[in-house]
Write a protein that holds these residues in place. Structure first.
Motif, mmCIF file in Angstrom:
data_model
loop_
_atom_site.group_PDB
_atom_site.id
_atom_site.type_symbol
_atom_site.label_atom_id
_atom_site.label_comp_id
_atom_site.label_asym_id
_atom_site.label_seq_id
_atom_site.Cartn_x
_atom_site.Cartn_y
_atom_site.Cartn_z
ATOM 1 N N SER A 486 0.854 -1.179 0.000
ATOM 2 C CA SER A 486 0.000 0.000 0.000
ATOM 3 C C SER A 486 0.886 1.223 0.000
ATOM 4 N N GLU A 487 0.420 2.292 -0.678
ATOM 5 C CA GLU A 487 1.235 3.510 -0.710
ATOM 6 C C GLU A 487 1.369 4.117 0.677
ATOM 7 N N TYR A 488 0.488 3.751 1.607
ATOM 8 C CA TYR A 488 0.564 4.323 2.944
ATOM 9 C C TYR A 488 1.781 3.812 3.716
ATOM 10 N N TYR A 489 2.336 2.674 3.270
ATOM 11 C CA TYR A 489 3.496 2.131 3.965
ATOM 12 C C TYR A 489 4.806 2.546 3.310
ATOM 13 N N HIS A 490 4.704 3.276 2.172
ATOM 14 C CA HIS A 490 5.871 3.912 1.571
ATOM 15 C C HIS A 490 6.992 2.919 1.260
ATOM 16 N N VAL A 491 6.606 1.732 0.785
ATOM 17 C CA VAL A 491 7.605 0.753 0.387
ATOM 18 C C VAL A 491 8.075 1.101 -1.018
ATOM 19 N N ASP A 492 9.350 1.375 -1.169
ATOM 20 C CA ASP A 492 9.826 1.767 -2.496
ATOM 21 C C ASP A 492 10.131 0.527 -3.329
ATOM 22 N N GLU A 493 10.739 0.728 -4.483
ATOM 23 C CA GLU A 493 10.959 -0.383 -5.419
ATOM 24 C C GLU A 493 12.029 -1.356 -4.961
ATOM 25 N N LYS A 494 12.652 -1.055 -3.856
ATOM 26 C CA LYS A 494 13.711 -1.928 -3.354
ATOM 27 C C LYS A 494 13.218 -3.354 -3.121
ATOM 28 N N ILE A 495 11.977 -3.474 -2.646
ATOM 29 C CA ILE A 495 11.452 -4.808 -2.328
ATOM 30 C C ILE A 495 11.343 -5.664 -3.583
ATOM 31 N N TRP A 496 10.962 -5.055 -4.711
ATOM 32 C CA TRP A 496 10.814 -5.827 -5.956
ATOM 33 C C TRP A 496 12.180 -6.174 -6.537
ATOM 34 N N ARG A 534 -13.225 7.248 -8.163
ATOM 35 C CA ARG A 534 -14.035 6.066 -7.901
ATOM 36 C C ARG A 534 -13.341 4.794 -8.362
ATOM 37 N N LYS A 535 -12.251 4.923 -9.125
ATOM 38 C CA LYS A 535 -11.537 3.747 -9.611
ATOM 39 C C LYS A 535 -10.254 3.496 -8.822
ATOM 40 N N ARG A 536 -10.224 3.890 -7.586
ATOM 41 C CA ARG A 536 -8.998 3.795 -6.793
ATOM 42 C C ARG A 536 -8.459 2.372 -6.748
ATOM 43 N N VAL A 537 -9.288 1.375 -6.422
ATOM 44 C CA VAL A 537 -8.804 -0.008 -6.337
ATOM 45 C C VAL A 537 -8.280 -0.465 -7.694
ATOM 46 N N PHE A 538 -9.070 -0.221 -8.724
ATOM 47 C CA PHE A 538 -8.683 -0.617 -10.077
ATOM 48 C C PHE A 538 -7.343 0.006 -10.469
ATOM 49 N N GLU A 539 -7.193 1.295 -10.225
ATOM 50 C CA GLU A 539 -5.963 1.988 -10.625
ATOM 51 C C GLU A 539 -4.766 1.575 -9.767
ATOM 52 N N ASP A 540 -5.014 1.243 -8.503
ATOM 53 C CA ASP A 540 -3.934 0.713 -7.674
ATOM 54 C C ASP A 540 -3.428 -0.617 -8.232
ATOM 55 N N VAL A 541 -4.364 -1.450 -8.698
ATOM 56 C CA VAL A 541 -3.983 -2.735 -9.297
ATOM 57 C C VAL A 541 -3.189 -2.506 -10.578
ATOM 58 N N VAL A 542 -3.663 -1.612 -11.428
ATOM 59 C CA VAL A 542 -2.970 -1.315 -12.690
ATOM 60 C C VAL A 542 -1.557 -0.797 -12.415
ATOM 61 N N ALA A 543 -1.438 0.097 -11.450
ATOM 62 C CA ALA A 543 -0.126 0.664 -11.118
ATOM 63 C C ALA A 543 0.824 -0.414 -10.599
ATOM 64 N N LEU A 544 0.301 -1.325 -9.764
ATOM 65 C CA LEU A 544 1.149 -2.398 -9.237
ATOM 66 C C LEU A 544 1.547 -3.365 -10.345
ATOM 67 N N ALA A 546 2.137 -2.599 -13.392
ATOM 68 C CA ALA A 546 3.206 -1.941 -14.145
ATOM 69 C C ALA A 546 4.539 -2.081 -13.420
ATOM 70 N N VAL A 547 4.518 -1.973 -12.091
ATOM 71 C CA VAL A 547 5.751 -2.129 -11.311
ATOM 72 C C VAL A 547 6.261 -3.558 -11.412
ATOM 73 N N ASP A 552 9.983 -8.057 -13.985
ATOM 74 C CA ASP A 552 9.765 -9.410 -14.506
ATOM 75 C C ASP A 552 9.001 -10.295 -13.522
ATOM 76 N N MET A 553 8.042 -9.717 -12.816
ATOM 77 C CA MET A 553 7.228 -10.481 -11.864
ATOM 78 C C MET A 553 5.743 -10.417 -12.239
ATOM 79 N N GLU A 554 5.465 -10.063 -13.513
ATOM 80 C CA GLU A 554 4.078 -9.835 -13.915
ATOM 81 C C GLU A 554 3.242 -11.108 -13.943
ATOM 82 N N THR A 555 3.888 -12.287 -13.938
ATOM 83 C CA THR A 555 3.126 -13.537 -13.971
ATOM 84 C C THR A 555 2.558 -13.906 -12.602
ATOM 85 N N ILE A 556 3.027 -13.235 -11.557
ATOM 86 C CA ILE A 556 2.515 -13.511 -10.212
ATOM 87 C C ILE A 556 1.166 -12.797 -10.049
ATOM 88 N N PRO A 557 0.110 -13.515 -9.667
ATOM 89 C CA PRO A 557 -1.216 -12.877 -9.566
ATOM 90 C C PRO A 557 -1.273 -11.856 -8.430
#
Length: 785
Positions: A486-496, A534-544, A546-547, A552-557
Motif C-alpha cells: 500500500s502507498e501508505y506504507y511507503h515501500v519503495d521499489e527496493k522490495i521488488w 471512484r476507480k482507486r482499487v482498479f488503478e492501484d492494481v494497474v499501477a502495481l 506496471a511495477v 519481470d514479476m508480472e506472472t505472479i497474480p
C-alpha cells in the motif's frame, strides 16, 4: 475603453499548478476543471476538487500544489475594480464556505456559463459577450463578501487603520519609512511594526512595496511613460529596485508586460487556447452527465463467457480471538447462508490473547484457543486466509484519530515466527489432514510489522523466505503471499529488486487499497485526504501490475486482500445504500484473482461510543444480525449465474444457459462537495442524502436471441425508499433504546423490496425499462415459464 476592461478581469487555464508562497494586490479565484490541488494558507490546508473554487483576498499569502494531473482556471480580478464597485477599502471575501449553499452554486453556475459560451461559440475572442460573463461572475462573487467588517482580524475598521491607509495614500510616492509613520502617529516603531503585521498581515516594507507596485502596474499597462519615470512617480528610489520588485511579484519584468499589451492591441486577444477546448468540453460533459443519466444494455444470449465472480470474493473477519465470540460466529454462518462466501481472512493468531506469549525471547504457547477457532472454521467449510504478522487493533474515527486496543503482541523474530509456524502447521495437519490445510492461504504483510521501514526490507525478504520454506516443506499447494502493499506504507521499489533475484518468490502479491491520497511531501498517515477517484482499487492494481512488469514479476497474480472506501468505523456512509453500489462497482470493475472486503461485522469496532445498532461501522452486518445495504450487495452477487452476457462498471448480465438470467444494476452517486468538507466521523445521519448528488438513472435492458415464451421477472431492490437502514431508523426518530420488537421491525423492513411480473419475449427479445433512484441497486432474475 474595451482594452482597459479586459485587464480588470483576466482568465487563464493552467496545467499542474505549483507555486511557492506569494501574495498579490488583485483578487484571485481558482476553479478546478480537472483533478485536485492543495492550498496552504499560512498553515491552514485546503483541498480543491473538480468543480470547486476558492477566492484569495488581496495580499493573502498562499501556496498552491498539484497532487495529481490537474487543470485549473485562474481568474484575476483587479483590486480597484472591486473597491470602486462596493465603495469600501475594507472588503474581504469569505474563505470558509459551504459547497452546497446557494451563493456557491450561483458562482459555479456563472463560471459554467462562461465555459459553455466558449465551447458553443467556438471562439475564445475577448468580446462583449465574454466581458458580460466575466462581470456576471464578479456579481455572483459579491455574495461572498464579508458584511461584518468589525469581525475582520487583519483589516480592522478603526481610526488607526484608516490613519495608516490615508498616510500611505498621500505619501506613497515619497521616501516614507516605518519611523516616519510612527512619528506621524506618535507611536514607537517597535509597537507600530507589531500592530502593522497583526492588522495588515504584512510588514510595513512589504505593504508599501506592493502598494507602489500596484500603482506602477497600471502605468506600465496603460501608458507609454518610461520605466524610470514610473519608478520615480510611485516612490521607488531608482529604476533597478523597481524592476527587481516588479519581477519578483509578477513573474515578468515591466517591459514583457508592456510588449504583451502591445501585441494584444495589434491582434485579437483570447482568454483560452485551442488546446484548452477538449479539457473544458470533458468537464462540461461530466457536469451534464450528472444531470441526465441513462444506462442502455444490449446483449445476446448466444454470446457468453464463463463467470467466476464468487471465487474471487473474500471477506476480512478480524482478529482470530474475535472468532471465539458466539455473536460473531452467528454472523459468519449468516454470511455463508446469505452471501455464499467461504474465504475468510483473519490475523493475530499468535498473540497473548490466543495464549501465545514471549518470555525472555522464548515463545510459549497453548493451542486450545487456536483449536477452537479453526475447529469452527473447518466444521463449517470456511477456507481461512491467515495473515501471519501481528497487527494493532485500531478503531478509526477518521484519518488521524484512532482508538488503539491492546491485544498483547509478541513481536517474534523471524526465526521465532518460522519456528512457531512450523509447530502450528504440524499441529493442524495432524488435526484436520493435509488436504484441508492445502486449501488454506497464508500472507506475510510488511505494513503493520517490524519490517515497515525501507531499510528493513531485507529483513522482511529474509523472514518471508524462511516462512516460505516452512510452508512448502508440507505441500507445494499451500500458498504464501505478501507484502500487503500500500502507498501508505511507503515501500519503495527496493522490495521488488530484491524479490526478483530470489528463488522464494510469493505465490501471490497482496495489495491493500483505500480511497485516500497521500500528501507526497508529508508522508505521515495523518496527512492524507479522501480521494474522489471512484476507480482507486482498479488503478492501484494497474499501477502495481506496471511495477511488477518492470521487475519481470508480472506472472505472479495480484490479490487485493484488503479494500474499502474508508478506514473510518464511525462514518454513516458505511450504513447507507451508497455502500452497496460502491461494492458492486468495484467487484464489476476489478478482475483480480482475489478481492477481499474489509470487513464483515460491526462487532469488530464496538466501543464505548457504539451503543446504537448502527454507528457508522465498516461491517456488512450490523449488531443484532441485521444485514446492511452493503451486505445485500454480496447477497445479490451470490445469486448470479455462471456465464456472463455483458458487464460494465454499473451492471452485469448472467445466465445458466437454461433460460434463466440474473442481472444486477446500480446507480451509484458521486459524493457532493459537502461530504469532502465534513470530517468522516462528523457526518449528520439525518442528512445523509445531502452528501451525494441526486440523479435518477433510466435503465434500458434488451436481451436478444433468447427462447420464445413467457418469462417471470423477479426484481429485488435496495433504494432510498426500501431497504434503507438509515431511513428506517429515521422513521423511529433515531430512538436508541430499542426493544426486541423494534429491532425485528428494522430487520424486516431493511430487506430488499420485491416485485414480480410476467413478460413475453417478442422476436426472441425481452426488453426491460426501469427507473433507478440515486444509490439504488437491483437484482433482476428472469425465468422462462
Amino acid at each position: 475603453m474595451l482594452e482597459n476592461r479586459r485587464e480588470k478581469i483576466r482568465i487563464k487555464l493552467l496545467e499542474g499548478m505549483n507555486e511557492n508562497e506569494h501574495y498579490h494586490r488583485d483578487i484571485e479565484l481558482l476553479f478546478v476543471i480537472r483533478g485536485n490541488i492543495k492550498i496552504d494558507l499560512s498553515g491552514e490546508i485546503l483541498y480543491l476538487y473538480e468543480g470547486q473554487f476558492f477566492i484569495f483576498n488581496s495580499m493573502q499569502k498562499h501556496i498552491i500544489e498539484t497532487l495529481e494531473e490537474s487543470n485549473v482556471m485562474r481568474v484575476y480580478i483587479e483590486y480597484e475594480l472591486v473597491r470602486d464597485i462596493i465603495g469600501d477599502d475594507n472588503f474581504l471575501f469569505e474563505n470558509h464556505y459551504k459547497f452546497e449553499n446557494a451563493s456557491y452554486i450561483a458562482v459555479k453556475s456563472a463560471i459554467n456559463e462562461l465555459l459553455y459560451y466558449y465551447v458553443e461559440a467556438n471562439s475564445s475572442k475577448v468580446d462583449f459577450a465574454y466581458l458580460s460573463h466575466c462581470y456576471n461572475i464578479l456579481e455572483k462573487l459579491t455574495l461572498f463578501l464579508n458584511q461584518d467588517n468589525s469581525s475582520l482580524n487583519h483589516i480592522e475598521n478603526n481610526n488607526r487603520t484608516h490613519e495608516i491607509k490615508n498616510y500611505i495614500e498621500l505619501n506613497y510616492n515619497q521616501p516614507i519609512s516605518l519611523q516616519s509613520l510612527a512619528d506621524y502617529l506618535f507611536l514607537s516603531p517597535t509597537y507600530l511594526s507589531k500592530y502593522f503585521k497583526k492588522e495588515f498581515g504584512l510588514n510595513f516594507k512589504q505593504y508599501i512595496t506592493n502598494y507602489r507596485l500596484d500603482k506602477a502596474y497600471q502605468e506600465v499597462i496603460y501608458t507609454k511613460k518610461s520605466l524610470a519615470n514610473i519608478a520615480f512617480e510611485v516612490g521607488f528610489p531608482n529604476k533597478q529596485s523597481f524592476l527587481k520588485a516588479f519581477e519578483e511579484t509578477y513573474g515578468k519584468n515591466p517591459k514583457e508586460f508592456r510588449d504583451k499589451r502591445t501585441s494584444i492591441e495589434q491582434g485579437v486577444e483570447t482568454f483560452f487556447d485551442d488546446k484548452d477546448k477538449e479539457i473544458i468540453e470533458n468537464y462540461l460533459k461530466n457536469e451534464e452527465s450528472k444531470q441526465n443519466k441513462q444506462l442502455i444494455i444490449n446483449c445476446s444470449a448466444s454470446k457468453v463467457d464463463k463467470l467466476d465472480v464468487l471465487s474471487q470474493i473474500m471477506i476480512n473477519i478480524g482478529e482470530a480471538e474475535s472468532l471465539l465470540n458466539s455473536r460473531l460466529q452467528k454472523q459468519l454462518l449468516l454470511m455463508m447462508q446469505e452471501f455464499g462466501v467461504k474465504n475468510v481472512r483473519i490475523w493475530n493468531i499468535f498473540t497473548q490473547g490466543m495464549l501465545v506469549t514471549n518470555v525472555d525471547g522464548e515463545l510459549i504457547y497453548n493451542f486450545s484457543k487456536i483449536n477452537a477457532v479453526f475447529d469452527f472454521l473447518v466444521e463449517h467449510n470456511f477456507f481461512p486466509h491467515i495473515e501471519l504478522g501481528e497487527r494493532n487493533k485500531i478503531i478509526s474515527k477518521r484519518i488521524g484519530e484512532t482508538i488503539k486496543i491492546d491485544i498483547g503482541k509478541n513481536n517474534p523474530s523471524s526465526q521465532a515466527l518460522s519456528k512457531l509456524l512450523n509447530v502450528f502447521l504440524k499441529h493442524v495437519v495432524k488435526r484436520y489432514g493435509l488436504s484441508t490445510i492445502e486449501k488454506w492461504r497464508f500472507e506475510l504483510c510488511i505494513g503493520d510489522s517490524n519490517f515497515k521501514n525501507n531499510y528493513l526490507i531485507e529483513d522482511y525478504i529474509e523472514c518471508f523466505s524462511m516462512i516460505h520454506k516452512v510452508c512448502k516443506n508440507y505441500s507445494d499447494k499451500i500458498l504464501l503471499g505478501g507484502p500487503g502493499y500500500s502507498e501508505y506504507y511507503h515501500v519503495d521499489e527496493k522490495i521488488w529488486k530484491l524479490w526478483k533475484n530470489k528463488d522464494t518468490k510469493p505465490d501471490f502479491i497482496s495489495l491493500c487499497s483505500y480511497n485516500y491520497i497521500v500528501d507526497k511531501n508529508n508522508t505521515e498517515l495523518g496527512n492524507t485526504i479522501r480521494d474522489k477517484n471512484r476507480k482507486r482499487v482498479f488503478e492501484d492494481v494497474v499501477a502495481l501490475k506496471a511495477v511488477l512488469e518492470k521487475f519481470d514479476m508480472e506472472t505472479i497474480p495480484i490479490w487485493v486482500t484488503e479494500w474499502n472506501l474508508t478506514i473510518s468505523d464511525r462514518n454513516f456512509i458505511n450504513d447507507s445504500c451508497f455502500k452497496g453500489c460502491y461494492i458492486l462497482e468495484n467487484v464489476f470493475m476489478n478482475d483480480v484473482s482475489v478481492l477481499s472486503y474489509h470487513y464483515l461485522s460491526d462487532l469488530n469496532s464496538e466501543y464505548y461510543d457504539s451503543g446504537n445498532f448502527i454507528f457508522g461501522g465498516l461491517g456488512l452486518i450490523a449488531n443484532e444480525n441485521i444485514i446492511k445495504p452493503s451486505g445485500y450487495a454480496y447477497s445479490f452477487l451470490n445469486q448470479l449465474y455462471d456465464y456472463c452476457l455483458a458487464k460494465g462498471d454499473d451492471y452485469i448480465v448472467t445466465t445458466d444457459l437454461n433460460d434463466n438470467y440474473a442481472i444486477i444494476c446500480h446507480n451509484k452517486q458521486e459524493f457532493s462537495d459537502l461530504y469532502y468538507a465534513t470530517d468522516e466521523d462528523k457526518l449528520d445521519i439525518s442528512e445523509i442524502p445531502s452528501y451525494f448528488e441526486d440523479t435518477d438513472k433510466t435503465l434500458n435492458i434488451v436481451i436478444s436471441d433468447i427462447s420464445t415464451g413467457v418469462y417471470k421477472i423477479k426484481t429485488r431492490s435496495i433504494s432510498p425508499n426500501k431497504g434503507n437502514l438509515i431511513n428506517i431508523w429515521k422513521q423511529l426518530s433515531f430512538y436508541q433504546d430499542l426493544s426486541q420488537n423494534d429491532i425485528e421491525f428494522i430487520r424486516i423492513n431493511s430487506a430488499p423490496d420485491l416485485n414480480i411480473v410476467n413478460v413475453e419475449s417478442v422476436n426472441n427479445k425481452v426488453s426491460l425499462v426501469r427507473e433507478l433512484q440515486a444509490n439504488e441497486f437491483i437484482l433482476i432474475r428472469m425465468k422462462r415459464l
